[in-house]
Design a protein around this motif. Sequence first.
Motif, PDB file in Angstrom:
ATOM      1  N   LEU A   1       0.839  -1.192   0.000  1.00 49.29           N
ATOM      2  CA  LEU A   1       0.000   0.000   0.000  1.00 49.29           C
ATOM      3  C   LEU A   1       0.882   1.253   0.000  1.00 49.29           C
ATOM      4  O   LEU A   1       2.048   1.201   0.395  1.00 49.29           O
ATOM      5  CB  LEU A   1      -0.897   0.009   1.244  1.00 49.29           C
ATOM      6  N   PRO A   2       0.346   2.386  -0.454  1.00 55.22           N
ATOM      7  CA  PRO A   2       1.105   3.635  -0.342  1.00 55.22           C
ATOM      8  C   PRO A   2       1.508   3.880   1.110  1.00 55.22           C
ATOM      9  O   PRO A   2       0.679   3.767   2.017  1.00 55.22           O
ATOM     10  CB  PRO A   2       0.121   4.691  -0.841  1.00 55.22           C
ATOM     11  N   GLY A   3       2.781   4.168   1.327  1.00 53.08           N
ATOM     12  CA  GLY A   3       3.277   4.352   2.693  1.00 53.08           C
ATOM     13  C   GLY A   3       4.184   5.556   2.796  1.00 53.08           C
ATOM     14  O   GLY A   3       4.074   6.518   2.011  1.00 53.08           O
ATOM     15  N   LEU A   4       5.108   5.494   3.730  1.00 48.94           N
ATOM     16  CA  LEU A   4       5.977   6.638   4.001  1.00 48.94           C
ATOM     17  C   LEU A   4       6.929   6.943   2.850  1.00 48.94           C
ATOM     18  O   LEU A   4       7.380   8.085   2.696  1.00 48.94           O
ATOM     19  CB  LEU A   4       6.781   6.382   5.288  1.00 48.94           C
ATOM     20  N   LEU A   5       7.237   5.922   2.023  1.00 52.70           N
ATOM     21  CA  LEU A   5       8.163   6.167   0.914  1.00 52.70           C
ATOM     22  C   LEU A   5       7.641   7.211  -0.064  1.00 52.70           C
ATOM     23  O   LEU A   5       8.420   7.849  -0.764  1.00 52.70           O
ATOM     24  CB  LEU A   5       8.447   4.866   0.159  1.00 52.70           C
ATOM     25  N   VAL A   6       6.315   7.381  -0.121  1.00 44.92           N
ATOM     26  CA  VAL A   6       5.755   8.345  -1.055  1.00 44.92           C
ATOM     27  C   VAL A   6       6.284   9.751  -0.777  1.00 44.92           C
ATOM     28  O   VAL A   6       6.393  10.590  -1.686  1.00 44.92           O
ATOM     29  CB  VAL A   6       4.207   8.318  -1.006  1.00 44.92           C
ATOM     30  N   ASN A   7       6.656  10.018   0.466  1.00 44.44           N
ATOM     31  CA  ASN A   7       7.194  11.338   0.824  1.00 44.44           C
ATOM     32  C   ASN A   7       8.622  11.543   0.313  1.00 44.44           C
ATOM     33  O   ASN A   7       9.165  12.650   0.423  1.00 44.44           O
ATOM     34  CB  ASN A   7       7.173  11.507   2.344  1.00 44.44           C
TER      35      ASN A   7
END
Length: 322
Positions: A244-250
């Motif tokens: 799922l979309p997580g902290l890496l998206v930042n």
Amino acid sequence: MFGLLKYFLYLLLVLLACLAIFIYLNQAPDKSVAELSKRWAQPPSQFVNIAGMNIHLRDEGPKSDQEPIVLIHGTSASLHTWDGWADALKEQRRVIRFDLPGFGLTGPDPDNNYTIEHYADVVAAVLDELKIQNCVLAGNSLGGYVSWATAVRYPNRVSKLVLVDSSGYPFEPESIPLAFKLSQNPLTSVLLKNVLPKSLVARSVKNVYGNPDLVSDELIDRYYDLSLRRGNRDALKARFKQTLPGLLVNKINTIDVPTLILWGAKDRLIPPKYAIQFNRDIADSTLVVFDELGHVPHEEDPQSTVLAVKKFLATHPPSIKS
């Protein structure tokens, strides 16, 4: 009152009979790797023991290429989705593609780990096994997510990125393939463990094409057969829960390698507005949109899409990272 009860019992029996007939006609037991390999692992396929799995892999083109192109497929796809690109690129470039854990002939991860971080670690492990220091990393959908996550986690291993209708941001689909919906439903996912109508697979593949008429019988056969690889259906459920979309998206805006973003304007799963978001967040990026294509433009029209890749590679010659 008795007559009404009798009617409902009759109706229930009819429904149960229909369900029994449906299950009987659409039984789809698991298939072994040996059985599937006869059709889907012809040369140059090989199986390489990496990260505790026998990863199904193809390594083509000149081994002297110091910046190989590594292609990563999306959810429920396989390395075959890149056939067109591989054929167009392998005369001049080394082209590597493999089935991700949980898909194709590679099959389930031994630890049932389908987090994006683990997928990136598997990519790095493949590079290590093949003694590749860095590469051009290209991915579609989930494969795009894996690709840019690898660039974030292993920046010295990725010299260029190609994101094809990539996931990673939290997104709002306009349309979801029916097979994806059913695999995420606790009730229907149990049914699909032993029952899988080929018509369901056909409908789901056509859903991600801009022109559904381009979906051939052989293409449906491939998606259908490889979904039956032992363990893949359970792995698909786990993948939807874990990747799922997580902290890496930042950290997308920290990517500092030349990046080509390819998108189908008719993508209803991850609409084109997310292409614009990638283009905005990755400083050194170029966006190319194909008006008539859908969520898998590299598979739907490999000739047109690979031309954009060749142009991108020509304007960004190999730069070996230390």
